[in-house]
Write an enzyme that holds these catalytic residues in place. Structure first.
Site, mmCIF file in Angstrom:
data_model
loop_
_atom_site.group_PDB
_atom_site.id
_atom_site.type_symbol
_atom_site.label_atom_id
_atom_site.label_comp_id
_atom_site.label_asym_id
_atom_site.label_seq_id
_atom_site.Cartn_x
_atom_site.Cartn_y
_atom_site.Cartn_z
ATOM 1 C CG HIS A 86 -1.951 -1.053 1.234
ATOM 2 N ND1 HIS A 86 -2.805 -1.269 0.170
ATOM 3 C CD2 HIS A 86 -2.253 -1.996 2.162
ATOM 4 C CE1 HIS A 86 -3.597 -2.302 0.473
ATOM 5 N NE2 HIS A 86 -3.268 -2.753 1.661
ATOM 6 C CG ASP B 191 -2.785 -8.575 0.744
ATOM 7 O OD1 ASP B 191 -2.037 -8.846 1.690
ATOM 8 O OD2 ASP B 191 -3.812 -7.861 0.848
ATOM 9 C CG HIS C 285 -6.607 -5.582 1.658
ATOM 10 N ND1 HIS C 285 -6.035 -6.438 2.577
ATOM 11 C CD2 HIS C 285 -7.857 -5.310 2.093
ATOM 12 C CE1 HIS C 285 -6.910 -6.658 3.553
ATOM 13 N NE2 HIS C 285 -8.032 -5.986 3.281
ATOM 14 C CG ASP D 287 -4.935 -9.816 3.680
ATOM 15 O OD1 ASP D 287 -4.857 -10.374 2.556
ATOM 16 O OD2 ASP D 287 -4.526 -8.661 3.883
HETATM 17 ZN ZN LIG Z 1 -4.052 -7.168 2.717
#
Ligand SMILES: [Zn+2]
Lengths: 212, 320
Positions: free
Chosen positions: B131, B168, B170, B257
């Site tokens: 991120h 992931d 995200h 996750d």
């Molecule tokens: Zn994540």
């Protein structure tokens, strides 16, 4: 939510006596789809669109000789010959909602923004989308939208906000929408945190359930 | 004496435990401890080699991050701040050094790979990186470990055509912003749909700009999607895109996750799915880029399943 914040100010305009090839060049070069047509005093007299121009030019379906003849005529035509004259305008005090309703009603792609009849801006459906994107925080980095099951209890919204503020959880949008089909409300919360599980648990402990 | 090349080298460091995020934070040192314990107690992983990380040199960090951000980050930790830009991004006095060490793990791994000392490598690091943006932190990430590794591979070893595959839960907004204008760097990500999930980016119509048009492939999954939906994408669009791309090297942003037990996303992956992902990336790297494969840990926060998820992924990497 006035459109003046989102409109294109002092847009490119053309005059009614401009030849069509010139107007066409302006549209293509600038990648515009709409041009307001103004008189010498900057007052709106009409609108011209890329679609008007396309249909003014001869169709490739015509026979070669006919096409050339038609082409010559178009090259001599002026903006006033093809512009639409009965156009609605917005004002800088028009709201995003005004624009949305007009776009929806008239299927227009863009509207001129007028002040005392003078063109001071142009506002397109793309500008409207950009404005709503900003308002709802769509594509905003670092945020997440959470759905909440509205149990209809009195003070429910207050409880959500209080809980978030007490725990210093940043949020930027809270919407409550009536769902006529199911006869209840839906609540959407835009959180600006990655610690989503904590927020969901916190809400759950307070009897507030999240939904997808 | 030269050791025979190890099949898989894990780059990690006890210093990674020193990035203290305080209480009530999902990104904690126990994540790494649990992963390491799971890998060490698995008898079938006897051939795993463990190596320490080394700090990424400042100029490699600057290939990815603006100097202003590096200064700001350094200054914040030294002045005793407990978070930077947002309370999500918890820091402590050691955080800058630990983050630079996490970003250096990929560099150490690439050296081993290029020197033929290992067949593949997996960096078990924290803080995560995908991120992190050029000038600011986001979502527990400070330095973009995957992009730092990508720049090193591209520039130090001339592996110009590179792919980062990110599974992931995200979207890796930081990797996308680094790659979206480049013709040679491909980013492929499968993640929970941005309308429902942090960080709110990664819509399928984000495909890159200018020379980089087509260098971004975002594949969002609806909340509730599980193994079946991920495998359909993995064996379909992802395999196809990477095959067409013909990369020189491949980096995997390995986040865990998306597991059904992990509350950080609404995805419902099983533990066993990670083995299949491991097998796929191994197969692609052998098919398309001479086996040059580097995995870097990103998210994964549910401690009860994180160990077994990483174990399953490693099992997949080691499959023949
Ligand atoms: Zn994540």
């Amino acid at each position: 939510m006035y459109i003046s914040r989102y409109m294109i100010k002092e847009p490119l305009t053309v005059t009614p006596d401009m030849l069509l090839p010139e107007a066409r060049r302006l549209l293509t070069e600038n990648n515009f789809r709409h041009l307001p047509v103004v008189d010498r005093d900057g007052r709106l007299v009409g609108m011209i669109t890329d679609r008007d121009l396309r249909s003014a030019y001869p169709s490739s379906m015509l026979a070669e000789s006919e096409r050339l003849l038609a082409y010559e005529q178009v090259e001599k035509a002026v903006v006033a010959d093809i512009m639409s004259v009965d156009c609605v305008g917005l004002t800088p005090e028009s709201t995003l909602d005004d624009a949305l309703l007009l776009f929806d009603r008239d299927r227009m792609g863009a509207l001129p923004v007028l002040e005392d009849g003078r063109v001071v801006g142009i506002f397109s459906s793309r500008d409207l989308l950009a404005a709503y994107k900003e308002l709802f925080g769509i594509g905003e980095k670092g945020s997440v939208l959470l759905g909440i099951d509205d149990n209809g209890q009195k003070g429910f919204m207050t409880r959500i906000v209080t809980l978030l503020e007490q725990h210093e959880i940043p949020f930027t949008r809270l919407l409550r929408i009536y769902d006529a089909e199911h006869g209840n409300h839906r609540i959407y919360l835009r959180l600006n945190t990655f610690k989503i599980a904590q927020v969901v648990n916190l809400l759950r402990e307070a009897g507030i359930n999240t939904v997808v | 004496m030269r050791l025979p090349p190890s099949l898989l080298t894990l780059i990690t460091d006890s210093r990674f435990l020193d990035h203290d995020t305080g209480c009530d934070h999902p990104e904690i040192p126990a994540r790494l401890q649990i992963i390491l314990a799971a890998l060490k107690q698995n008898d079938s992983f006897a051939g795993l080699r463990f190596e320490n990380s080394r700090p990424a040199e400042r100029h490699w960090l600057q290939e990815v991050h603006d100097e202003s951000w590096l200064f700001r980050f350094e200054e914040a930790v030294l002045s005793g701040k407990t978070s930077i830009d947002h309370t999500d991004n918890q820091i402590c006095y050691d955080s800058y050094e630990v983050a630079a060490l996490a970003a250096g793990a990929g560099l150490a791994a690439i050296d081993l790979l290029e020197q033929g000392q290992t067949e593949q490598a997996f960096c078990l690091v924290r803080p995560p990186g995908h991120h992190a943006e050029r000038v600011r932190p986001f979502g527990f990430c400070f330095l973009n470990n995957c992009v730092v590794a990508a720049r090193y591979w591209q520039q130090r070893y001339g592996r110009k055509r590179l792919v980062v595959f990110d599974f992931d839960a995200h979207h890796g907004n930081g990797i996308q912003s680094a790659f979206e204008r480049e013709a040679d760097s491909l980013y492929v990500s499968i993640h929970e749909h941005p309308s429902f999930s942090y960080p709110g980016t990664g819509y399928s119509d984000e495909q890159g700009f200018g020379d980089g048009r087509g260098s971004i492939l975002n594949l969002p999954l609806s909340p509730g999607a599980g193994d079946e939906q991920l495998l359909a994408l993995l064996n379909g669009q992802v395999a196809e895109k990477i095959g067409q791309w013909q990369p020189d090297a491949m980096i995997v942003a390995a986040g865990f996750d998306g597991h059904r037990a992990d509350e950080m996303s609404g995805l419902r992956y099983s533990t066993g799915l990670y083995e299949k992902i491991g097998q796929s990336v191994r197969r692609w790297s052998n098919l398309h880029c001479g086996g040059r494969l580097l995995s870097i840990l990103e998210g994964g926060y549910e401690l009860t399943v994180l160990g077994e998820s990483v174990e399953a992924y490693v099992q997949g990497l080691l499959s023949q």
